[in-house]
Scaffold this active site. Structure first.
Site, PDB file in Angstrom:
ATOM      1  N   CYS A 117       0.845  -1.186   0.000  1.00  0.00           N
ATOM      2  CA  CYS A 117       0.000   0.000   0.000  1.00  0.00           C
ATOM      3  C   CYS A 117       0.887   1.245   0.000  1.00  0.00           C
ATOM      4  O   CYS A 117       2.024   1.197   0.474  1.00  0.00           O
ATOM      5  CB  CYS A 117      -0.881  -0.037   1.267  1.00  0.00           C
ATOM      6  N   GLY A 118       0.365   2.335  -0.495  1.00  0.00           N
ATOM      7  CA  GLY A 118       1.114   3.585  -0.442  1.00  0.00           C
ATOM      8  C   GLY A 118       1.427   4.025   0.981  1.00  0.00           C
ATOM      9  O   GLY A 118       2.375   4.769   1.209  1.00  0.00           O
TER      10      GLY A 118
END
Length: 163
Positions: free
Chosen positions: A36-37
């Site tokens: 995930c970012g």
């Protein structure tokens, strides 16, 4: 259920664990993901754990694959990733769902205690955080964009609140 200590969870190794073991501690419950970012927040979460753990604080990580298939691995892969990439020492748990009909009871309770923006209960994305006081009650809910370091003063206040 009246507080976080009423719940049981499964740890990353597949063992049932009662959250009663954390009675009296301040907890930060976070749904996490490896791809995930926001995944770099693992570093900040681990920093809080190392800095404040002796004060009766613990991060509890709950991997979740409900947002963009960003936690595709199994528990062994997740554990290895967290250990090798971020040196995670805080307790990690088995993959769970945080929304929908199969949402873990812990997350159903957390969301009911502290709804999000405009009263919505749904978790919007990975790295949503819930701060739980020593009394087992939810103090505050934080957005995925809230960096762990920005929670430090709230955590310290919670650690001092009921000493």
């Amino acid at each position: 259920m009246t507080n976080i200590y009423d719940f049981s969870v499964t740890d990353i190794r597949g063992h049932a664990r009662s959250l009663e073991a954390y009675r009296g501690q301040v907890l930060l419950v976070v749904n996490v993901a490896s791809k995930c970012g926001f995944t770099p927040q693992y570093a900040g979460l681990e920093e809080l754990q190392r800095e404040l753990g002796a004060d009766g604080f613990s991060v509890l990580g709950f991997p979740c694959d409900q947002f963009g298939h960003q936690e595709p691995g199994d528990e062994s892969q997740i554990q290895q990733f967290c250990s090798t990439q971020y040196g995670v020492t805080f307790p990690m748990h088995a993959k769970i769902e945080v929304n929908g009909p199969n949402a873990h009871p812990l997350y159903r309770w957390l969301k009911g205690e502290k709804p999000g923006v405009l009263g919505t209960e749904a978790i919007k994305w990975n790295f949503t955080k819930f701060l739980v006081g020593r009394d087992g009650q939810v103090i505050k809910r934080y957005a995925p964009t809230d960096k762990p370091a920005s929670l430090r003063s709230d955590i310290l206040a919670a650690c001092k609140a009921a000493e």
